[in-house]
Design a protein around this motif. Structure first.
Motif, short mmCIF file in Angstrom:
data_model
loop_
_atom_site.label_atom_id
_atom_site.label_comp_id
_atom_site.label_asym_id
_atom_site.label_seq_id
_atom_site.Cartn_x
_atom_site.Cartn_y
_atom_site.Cartn_z
N ILE A 220 0.85 -1.19 0.00
CA ILE A 220 0.00 0.00 0.00
C ILE A 220 0.89 1.25 0.00
N PHE A 221 0.65 2.15 -0.95
CA PHE A 221 1.39 3.41 -1.02
C PHE A 221 0.76 4.44 -0.09
N ILE A 222 1.61 5.15 0.66
CA ILE A 222 1.16 6.15 1.63
C ILE A 222 1.73 7.52 1.24
N LYS A 223 0.85 8.54 1.22
CA LYS A 223 1.26 9.85 0.72
C LYS A 223 2.27 10.56 1.61
N ASP A 224 2.03 10.61 2.91
CA ASP A 224 2.93 11.34 3.79
C ASP A 224 2.93 10.71 5.18
#
Length: 237
Positions: A220-224
């Motif tokens: 899962i990609f996380i923005k910040d």
């Protein structure tokens, strides 16, 4: 009286011995001279006979031809080796090659460059090998280059005298700074490069809903950082 006779006999014997020795020596020298002259004559006769039969001429010519061919082949091989060495030197990065690194910022449109010492990892590389190095560099970015937004690393010009490389950055291309993935039954938080670990969370995935487990298996990609903490809190509650 006896002493005088003894001396006389000794001198007479010595004179006779010297005479025979001298005679034998000169006879030996004459015989050796005659033998050598005879050997030379026989050798000349043999050479003439071989020449008459055509053997000696052919052999000599063949020997000369082979020697010439071998000499020419050796010269050709030496020339080819020299040419290869010169070509290899001309087509590779040398310690004396001037190295220029350009940096281009897509957001601002600003191009800067600086002359640097030629990197040791480039010395000895051909044009094709330099391109391969740049391709591999992009495929396996360091965290620093990833966070700065490196989008390309290319060869601008190449010669033994000068080599110019250009890095192009776009910080807006870094959309996700973190990445979550299930590893050995636990959630691991990575930086956005997906290989540098940010934190081993210790959060087990076995009690999570099936949909969440499937997402974490893929990653899962996380923005910040704020979003990262929020997601981890949700999984651990």
């Amino acid at each position: 009286m006896r002493y005088k006779k003894a001396v006389t006999y000794f001198l007479t014997f010595s004179a006779i011995a010297c005479m025979f020795t001298a005679t034998y020596y000169f006879s030996y020298k004459q015989a050796l001279r005659d033998f050598n002259e005879s050997a030379v004559e026989r050798n000349n006769d043999l050479i003439k006979e071989l020449e008459k039969q055509g053997y000696l001429t052919n052999t000599v010519k063949q020997g000369e031809t082979q020697a010439n061919d071998q000499g020419a082949l050796s010269d050709t091989e030496d020339g080819q080796e020299d040419a290869k060495a010169a070509s290899a030197t001309a087509d590779t990065v040398l310690p004396s090659t001037q190295y220029t690194l350009q940096t281009y910022d897509l957001k601002t449109g600003q191009l800067s460059e600086e002359e640097l010492p030629t990197p040791s990892y480039l010395i000895g590389l051909t044009r094709e090998e330099v391109i391969t190095y740049l391709t591999d560099y992009q495929a396996d970015l360091s965290l620093n280059e990833f966070e700065k937004g490196l989008v390309s690393f290319e060869l601008v010009s190449f010669s033994k005298d000068s080599i110019i490389l250009r890095k192009t950055y776009n910080s807006d291309s870094v959309e996700y700074k973190y990445y979550l993935k299930a590893v050995n039954g636990y959630i691991v938080a990575y930086y956005g490069d997906q290989k540098t670990v940010y934190d081993y969370t210790g959060v087990a995935v076995e009690n999570l809903p099936l949909e969440d487990r499937l997402h974490l298996e893929k990653g899962i990609f996380i923005k910040d950082l704020d979003e990262l903490y929020a997601v981890l809190e949700n999984y651990s509650s």
